[in-house]
Write an enzyme that holds these catalytic residues in place. Structure first.
Site, mmCIF file in Angstrom:
data_model
loop_
_atom_site.group_PDB
_atom_site.id
_atom_site.type_symbol
_atom_site.label_atom_id
_atom_site.label_comp_id
_atom_site.label_asym_id
_atom_site.label_seq_id
_atom_site.Cartn_x
_atom_site.Cartn_y
_atom_site.Cartn_z
ATOM 1 N N GLY A 1 -3.494 -12.207 -7.713
ATOM 2 C CA GLY A 1 -3.134 -13.185 -6.691
ATOM 3 C C GLY A 1 -1.910 -14.016 -7.016
ATOM 4 N N ARG B 1 0.690 -7.518 -6.584
ATOM 5 C CA ARG B 1 1.949 -7.968 -5.987
ATOM 6 C C ARG B 1 2.972 -8.388 -7.040
ATOM 7 N NH1 ARG B 1 1.677 -10.607 -1.064
ATOM 8 N NH2 ARG B 1 -0.503 -10.902 -1.584
ATOM 9 N N CYS C 1 5.835 -0.704 20.466
ATOM 10 C CA CYS C 1 5.549 -1.239 21.795
ATOM 11 C C CYS C 1 4.625 -2.427 21.686
ATOM 12 C CB CYS C 1 4.928 -0.157 22.664
ATOM 13 S SG CYS C 1 6.025 1.234 22.813
ATOM 14 N N GLU C 2 5.169 -3.528 21.184
ATOM 15 C CA GLU C 2 4.335 -4.666 20.844
ATOM 16 C C GLU C 2 5.288 -5.819 20.540
ATOM 17 O OE1 GLU C 2 0.872 -5.275 19.740
ATOM 18 O OE2 GLU C 2 1.744 -7.241 19.292
ATOM 19 N N TYR D 1 1.851 -4.070 -0.639
ATOM 20 C CA TYR D 1 1.178 -4.223 0.657
ATOM 21 C C TYR D 1 2.071 -3.877 1.854
ATOM 22 C CZ TYR D 1 -1.926 -6.553 -2.559
ATOM 23 O OH TYR D 1 -2.725 -6.822 -3.639
#
Ligand SMILES: *Cc1c(COP(=O)(O)O)cnc(C)c1O
Length: 463
Positions: free
Chosen positions: A278, A323, A391-392, A421
């Protein structure tokens, strides 16, 4: 959650105007080393190079959109983490951030361990030769088949996430005649956000067993009572993209309290604690992540101090950065397709990818930076929103950023810090073809995950 969406309100709310964007950098051509991987620089022509190769060549050879991963940076980060924690601690790379067989081999060579949380990740790890004893198996609902495979393979630890799973893993281990090493995942009541944390009694989430109400102590009691389980420690993971070490402080204190209770009740000192992952990285120049050696020192000081005051031997610590290792090592390269200035608002820059290769902006309101990388420019900064081709209308890659006003279709732009991610959460929305991951090192580029093809799509669609 990003700063601007945080319930406590945006950081610097007083200095930000409506879009929450910071002022443009003094020189848009400068690539801030905080957000770009280590071998990224501009060559004499002003084009971005990574691992010694210019982006125009990469785009020509591999197409766009594509993720370019700086292998020597990845390896250097692995080494920095394992050296920072030293021989008395274990670093597990969280495979869910990004996993491929090449990554597994690099981890193996650099001496790291690996967290997996599904049968697919386990298969990838084993196929690429990660020794099973260096694998930890996570997840809140592992299937019986997944547990069987993990036990058969001989994974180093399974992290138990519920009362049902204690029994399930014990049963499967017994039927294989093995004593499986396990940890119990507890929820410590720490909600960690990027720049702050909240300590609570309970956490309202699906993972782990609550420390509150003696739940975790009961889980320990049950695990210790089962011959086919070897309980080696307690696991806690408090969130993601965290900069504030105070959350780990509360978490470690609460876990050590449990270790002390276990000693008092059972006369057993559990030898390990895992503090999860994290740890935050820089997505924009505003973020200031800590170096692994600072994190290692802070965590080991906290654990040592808490154990001393509880009269416990200091347990072996493990950490699980995902990460923080892979995130900064890659960027996504896009080609600019269309440019729409909206008078008085901002300019929409459409690229040839979008939410199918980076869902984090739509999903978490995440912040990213972007740069023109095929050339430099002396034009004025213009406020842009980088959007995809889906399409958004929520298909946003970079919410607010500045690019030079002479940006034109055909220019290459890149979004840094997309190693974690992004490919691992990529989708086929609108039947998009998921982009390749190309590893670049010392003047050589090679595909480690190839681009999807329309044949791949049709192969799954059995008609
Ligand atoms: C997701 C996860 C990690 C890695 O988190 P990062 O934010 O990528 O460091 C580590 N441990 C567990 C249990 C996780 O679920």
């Amino acid at each position: 959650m990003s700063r601007s969406a945080h319930p406590a309100g945006p950081r610097h709310a007083d200095v930000l105007t409506e879009g929450h964007y910071s002022a443009p950098a003094a020189d848009l051509n400068v690539l801030d080393e905080k957000v770009w991987s280590r071998t990224v620089t501009r060559d004499a022509d002003g084009a971005l190079t990574v691992g010694g190769i210019a982006v125009a060549r990469l785009a020509e050879e591999f197409g766009t959109p594509a993720y370019f991963l700086d292998e020597s940076d990845f390896r250097a980060r692995c080494r920095a983490w394992s050296e920072a924690f030293g021989p008395d601690a274990d670093v597990f790379y969280a495979g869910k951030a990004f996993l491929s067989r090449a990554i597994v081999r690099w981890l193996k060579e650099e001496g790291l361990n690996l967290d997996v949380c599904s049968g697919g990740e386990l298969t990838t790890a084993l196929d690429a030769g990660m020794p099973a004893e260096r694998i930890a198996f996570h997840g809140n609902n592992k299937t019986a088949a997944e547990i069987e495979r993990a036990v058969e393979a001989g994974v180093g630890r399974i992290v138990l996430d519920s009362f049902q799973e204690i029994v399930r893993v014990a049963h499967i281990a017994r039927s294989h005649g093995v004593r499986q090493r396990v940890q119990i995942r507890v929820t410590v009541g720490v909600e960690a956000h990027t720049h702050e944390f909240i300590a609570t009694a309970h956490e309202d989430q699906k993972f782990g067993i609550a420390l509150a109400d003696g739940q975790a102590a009961e889980a320990v009691r049950r695990a210790l009572g089962l011959d086919s389980l070897e309980l080696i420690g307690i696991h806690s993971h408090i969130g993601s993209q965290i900069f504030d070490m105070a959350g780990f402080e509360v978490s470690a204190r609460r876990v050590v309290q449990l270790l002390a209770e276990v000693r008092d009740e059972h006369g057993v000192e559990l030898p390990e604690i895992d503090l999860g992952g994290g740890l935050g990285i820089a997505y924009t120049s505003d973020d200031d992540p800590r170096e692994p050696h600072e994190i290692a020192k802070a965590l080991s000081d906290i654990v040592t101090r808490e154990c001393e005051s509880a009269g416990l031997r200091t347990p072996r610590i493990s950490v699980e950065p995902g990460r923080a290792i892979v995130g900064p090592t890659a960027f996504t390269l896009y080609e600019v397709g269309t440019i729409k200035p909206l008078e008085g608002l901002r300019t929409y820059v459409s690229v040839d990818g979008g939410m199918s290769d980076n869902i984090r902006t739509a999903l978490y309101d995440a912040e990213y930076s972007v740069a023109l990388v095929s050339r430099t420019s002396e034009a004025e900064p213009m406020l842009v929103r980088v959007v995809g081709k889906h399409c958004e209308s929520g298909d946003i890659v970079v919410k607010d950023a500045f690019l030079p006003a002479d940006l034109a279709p055909g220019d290459l732009i890149a979004v840094p810090a997309t190693g974690a991610y992004c490919r691992s959460m990529a989708s086929n929305y609108n039947h998009a073809l998921r982009p390749p991951v190309v590893a670049v090192r010392d003047g050589e580029a090679r595909v480690i995950v190839r681009r999807e093809t329309e044949e791949d799509l049709l192969r799954l669609d059995v008609g």
